[in-house]
Design a protein around this motif. Structure first.
Motif, short mmCIF file in Angstrom:
data_model
loop_
_atom_site.label_atom_id
_atom_site.label_comp_id
_atom_site.label_asym_id
_atom_site.label_seq_id
_atom_site.Cartn_x
_atom_site.Cartn_y
_atom_site.Cartn_z
N SER A 43 31.98 -12.35 6.46
CA SER A 43 31.93 -11.23 7.20
C SER A 43 30.47 -10.37 7.52
CB SER A 43 32.96 -10.17 6.62
OG SER A 43 32.82 -8.88 7.27
N GLU A 46 28.83 -12.80 9.95
CA GLU A 46 29.17 -12.30 11.24
C GLU A 46 28.48 -11.01 11.77
OE1 GLU A 46 33.30 -12.20 13.95
OE2 GLU A 46 33.49 -12.51 11.71
N GLU A 47 28.70 -10.11 10.82
CA GLU A 47 28.30 -8.80 11.33
C GLU A 47 26.52 -8.82 11.55
OE1 GLU A 47 28.72 -4.83 12.02
OE2 GLU A 47 30.25 -6.32 11.56
N GLN A 50 25.94 -10.33 14.96
CA GLN A 50 26.34 -9.39 15.87
C GLN A 50 25.23 -8.13 16.12
OE1 GLN A 50 28.52 -9.80 18.04
NE2 GLN A 50 29.56 -11.59 17.10
N ARG A 51 24.60 -7.89 14.83
CA ARG A 51 23.72 -6.98 15.07
C ARG A 51 22.19 -7.22 15.40
NH1 ARG A 51 24.75 -1.73 12.97
NH2 ARG A 51 27.31 -1.80 12.33
#
Length: 446
Positions: A43, A46-47, A50-51
């Motif tokens: 996670s 992925e986070e 995305q940032r």
């Protein structure tokens, strides 16, 4: 096969079982924690992607030369666990973190999670898959976190296992305290003690067994009492008619003329004397088996021993040699009458079955070892092992009832002493020796 202790088996079994359960629970917990850690790390990958991706697209779009690769400078020197590359669809690097190694990434960027031998990677795209970002995390980082979690789970066990072992051992010992007391009560019993064994608060599983043992002891005691009573009463009732008959036979023998009648009367007299001795032996055996072999007040054995030997020397022509210890007194809890019966039977056995031309040696050592030695041929080992049984005699022509050593053994067992038969006698090529370790209460120096 030697039996193991129930306390030991319960203590080890419970501790081992609990330890295995704890280890199993720890491993299961660690697997769950490892799974959750992987989900959390995935996670985070992925986070992070995305940032960073929108910022990277904005920065690339504002460049004069968007296809030029650019390193993102760190604010300060640090170890970078997450490294990333921003590439276009052809795999050309547009941006990368300061510590990124392009060799650990795939040649062609792709979306989603992938795993290599040493890294876990996540890819995402933007602007209709014209810009890709891939973030890599070393698997060693995850393994280190999993090891630390496992160590944190196992560390308390290193202290809990010894504490649990001690606690279980004490609990089992306290729980089995009444069973141990019952065992000690059984072990402390003398050979002739058939009274009920009373131990409070036995476990429900053991209590019926203890009751059954007490019932068995009671039945056995009654059977023995009946046998002893019959033996003692029979021997006692026979004494008077035997004495009267013996007196009549002796008178008849003296009054009968020389010839077959006197010879026959002498044979009958001899048989009656054997019956009288047998009745006396039976009474001694009943007394030995009936208890009362210990005295409340300790008795000095040395004068008793000297008195009995002196009696036999008067009747045997001084064939008994006595050796006493250096101290003047030796006290024991054995009853004086029982000690006299024991000693008389041993000396009588030695005089009757030993060589007639050799003396009988009786000695008492400072360690309360009573030895009675007679000469004569050695007794074979198979016969030696059975001599203390009732009505068993050695290979001898001498007359006897075969009860002397049986009575001696019964008395020895009744006073918690020990008796040993040896043939050939100690330090001799022949002969027969009886060794009795007497129970001494106190020894006083003269």
């Amino acid at each position: 096969m030697k039996s193991s202790s129930l306390q030991k088996r319960l203590g080890i079994g419970l501790t081992l079982g609990m330890t295995l359960l704890w280890l199993g629970a720890t491993v299961g917990t660690w697997l769950v924690v490892q799974h959750e850690l992987n989900e959390a790390f995935d996670s985070a990958l992925e986070e992070t992607a995305q940032r960073i991706l929108p910022l990277a697209v904005l920065e690339i779009s504002n460049r004069e030369e968007p296809r030029d690769a650019q390193h993102v400078a760190p604010l300060k020197t640090h170890k970078e666990y997450l490294t990333y590359l921003v590439r276009n669809g052809e795999g050309q690097i547009l941006m990368q973190s300061h510590d990124a190694n392009p060799d650990i990434f795939s040649k062609h960027p792709a979306e989603g999670f992938t795993t290599t031998e040493k890294y876990r990677l996540y890819g995402a795209s933007a602007l209709r898959e014209t810009v890709f970002i891939e973030i890599a995390e070393p698997l060693g980082h995850r393994r280190e976190a999993a090891r630390e979690a496992l160590f944190a789970l196992l560390l308390p066990l290193s202290a809990l296992i010894p504490v649990s072992l001690l606690g279980i051992w004490l609990f089992v010992r306290i729980s089995l305290r009444s069973v141990i007391a019952y065992r000690r009560a059984v072990e402390a019993r003398g050979v002739g003690d058939l009274s009920p064994i009373k131990v409070a608060r036995l476990p429900a599983e053991i209590d019926p067994l203890a009751e059954a043992v007490n019932h068995l002891l009671e039945r056995f005691r009654k059977a023995l009492e009946a046998e002893r009573s019959f033996t003692a009463n029979s021997a006692h009732e026979l004494r008077t008619p035997l004495a009267a008959t013996l007196a009549q036979i002796q008178r008849l023998r003296h009054e009968a003329p020389e010839g077959p009648l006197r010879v026959r009367a002498a044979k009958i007299e001899k048989s009656l004397r054997e019956l009288v001795r047998l009745s006396e032996k039976l009474m001694q055996l009943a007394k030995a088996e009936g208890g009362g072999l210990l005295s409340e007040t300790p008795q000095d054995l040395i004068p008793l021993l000297a008195h009995v030997v002196d009696e036999w020397n008067h009747s045997s022509g001084g064939r008994v040699e006595l050796r006493l210890p250096a101290q003047a007194s030796m006290y024991s809890a054995i009853d004086p009458d029982a000690f006299g019966v024991l000693l008389r039977n041993l000396i009588e056995n030695a005089l009757k079955y030993g060589a007639a031309d050799l003396p009988v040696e009786v000695s008492l050592s400072e360690s309360a070892l009573l030895r009675v030695i007679n000469g004569g041929p050695a007794v074979p080992e198979p016969v030696l092992q059975r001599l203390t049984e009732r009505f068993v005699r050695g290979n001898s022509e001498a007359s006897g009832s075969g009860l002397g050593l049986a009575i001696a053994r019964t008395i020895v067992e009744g006073v918690n002493a020990r008796m040993l038969l040896v043939s050939p006698a100690t330090g001799r090529p022949d002969g027969f020796e009886v060794c009795v370790w007497l129970p001494v209460v106190a020894t006083l120096e003269g």
